[in-house]
Scaffold this active site. Structure first.
Site, PDB file in Angstrom:
ATOM      1  N   ASP A 181      27.779  82.384  -1.749  1.00 22.64           N
ATOM      2  CA  ASP A 181      26.709  81.830  -0.919  1.00 22.64           C
ATOM      3  C   ASP A 181      27.318  81.321   0.383  1.00 22.64           C
ATOM      4  O   ASP A 181      28.541  81.207   0.512  1.00 22.64           O
ATOM      5  CB  ASP A 181      25.946  80.711  -1.633  1.00 22.64           C
ATOM      6  CG  ASP A 181      26.869  79.635  -2.187  1.00 22.64           C
ATOM      7  OD1 ASP A 181      27.757  79.163  -1.447  1.00 22.64           O
ATOM      8  OD2 ASP A 181      26.721  79.280  -3.369  1.00 22.64           O
ATOM      9  N   LYS A 204      21.844  84.562  -0.448  1.00 22.90           N
ATOM     10  CA  LYS A 204      20.739  84.462  -1.408  1.00 22.90           C
ATOM     11  C   LYS A 204      19.452  84.079  -0.691  1.00 22.90           C
ATOM     12  O   LYS A 204      19.464  83.217   0.181  1.00 22.90           O
ATOM     13  CB  LYS A 204      21.032  83.386  -2.477  1.00 22.90           C
ATOM     14  CG  LYS A 204      22.172  83.707  -3.398  1.00 22.90           C
ATOM     15  CD  LYS A 204      22.172  82.778  -4.602  1.00 22.90           C
ATOM     16  CE  LYS A 204      22.465  81.347  -4.223  1.00 22.90           C
ATOM     17  NZ  LYS A 204      23.854  80.971  -4.333  1.00 22.90           N
TER      18      LYS A 204
END
Length: 339
Positions: A181, A204
């Site tokens: 991420d 994401k």
């Protein structure tokens, strides 16, 4: 602090094997037997925790080895009660060695009317009489500022770099480090820098809270052996989905290097069935039997680093020197030959 006696170790029930491994490593360094201080930590029928230290600790430099992993509340209370027992027994200095610092994910107020539990735990630790904390890969570096006592935050990246150099010898040009991420880019970049590999990111996107609707790979992973780097793996859902996304984007294989293997609920089952070729975790949290027997999960030891860090704290030398390749390589020479 040269005025203090030899360092003494005491362990709670959270990760006895790691504590014993640290004691063995320190015995090798000191050329004398370093054992765990004899104590009993038990529970009354109503689950109250009771601690009794059998050895004299007056004037001693004490190190409590106790991660606050599952069950987090029990292990945290054990740590605090051990510290209180040592303080009331006139220990000269008490250092908490917390390989995995629980509650670290609650480091800010993401919504209204929520706690900052990491700060609360930091206050509890200081109030219990602990004078220094030694930990590894805090979920957020700013948690060090929650403490009004010194905090030494070790990093798993130097150990992972040695492991990657050993297991990917001769094919280092194929390796690409991946952050799962955007928030973990700094951690992934640190490993990428150490091994001289490029960096990619998995972005994401969520349509609903708790549901990952879409993942996008930022960077070209075609033909690369991807290494996902993160500090915590809990249920492994996002990690396994990221591995699938990387394979769909053209990666030849996917490996993951995670510092703290929380691995709760269906995590081990998910990892065994996933496209990940391997998941490498440290022993900061005592692995369960399911984790040990999983064919694609491998555990690297942290005891050599923690043992050396404890000795450095005791004799007043640099802890940050352990972040350097030249310093760490001899400590792990039994595991990783010079590559």
């Amino acid at each position: 602090m040269p005025t203090l006696n030899e360092p003494k170790l005491i362990a709670g029930n959270a990760n006895k094997p790691l504590a014993q491994a640290v004691a063995r490593r320190m015995s090798m360094h000191r050329g004398m037997n370093v054992g765990l201080v004899d104590a009993r930590i038990e529970r009354f029928n109503d689950q109250e925790i009771f601690v009794e230290v059998y050895e004299n600790v007056r004037g001693e430099d004490m190190f409590i080895i106790q991660p606050t992993s599952n069950p987090a509340n029990d292990n945290l209370m054990e740590l605090l009660i051990m510290a209180d027992a040592l303080r009331r027994s006139s220990a000269a200095r008490i250092t908490a060695v917390i390989p995995y610092f629980g509650y670290a994910r609650q480091d800010r107020r993401a919504k209204a009317r929520t706690p900052i539990s990491a700060k609360l735990v930091a206050n509890l630790i200081a109030e219990a009489g602990i004078e220094r904390v030694l930990t590894m890969d805090l979920h957020a570096a700013q948690i060090q500022g929650f403490f009004d006592i010194p905090v030494d935050n070790l990093y798993a990246a130097p150990i992972f770099a040695l492991d990657v150099a050993h297991h990917f010898k001769g094919r280092r040009d194929e390796v690409m480090v991946v952050s799962p991420d955007v928030g973990g880019v700094a951690r992934a970049r640190e490993l990428a820098k150490r091994i001289g590999a490029p960096l990619a990111i998995v972005d994401k996107r969520r349509e609903k809270a708790g549901e990952v609707a879409e993942m996008t790979v930022i960077g070209d992973v075609s033909g690369k052996a991807c290494i996902i780097v993160d500090d915590i793996c809990d249920t492994a859902g996002t990690l396994c989905k990221a591995a699938e996304t990387l394979m769909e984007a053209g990666a030849t294989e996917v490996h993951s290097y995670i510092t703290h293997g929380v691995l709760s609920g269906p995590a081990v089952s998910r990892i065994e069935k996933s496209v990940m070729k391997s998941l490498v975790i440290t022993d900061s949290i005592e692995p369960t039997e399911a984790v040990r027997s999983a064919p694609n999960i491998r555990i690297v030891p942290t005891a050599p680093m923690f043992a050396q860090a404890i000795l450095n704290i005791w004799n007043g030398t640099s802890v940050s020197s352990l972040f350097e390749h030249e310093t760490l390589t001899p400590i792990y020479e039994g595991m990783y030959a010079a590559d």
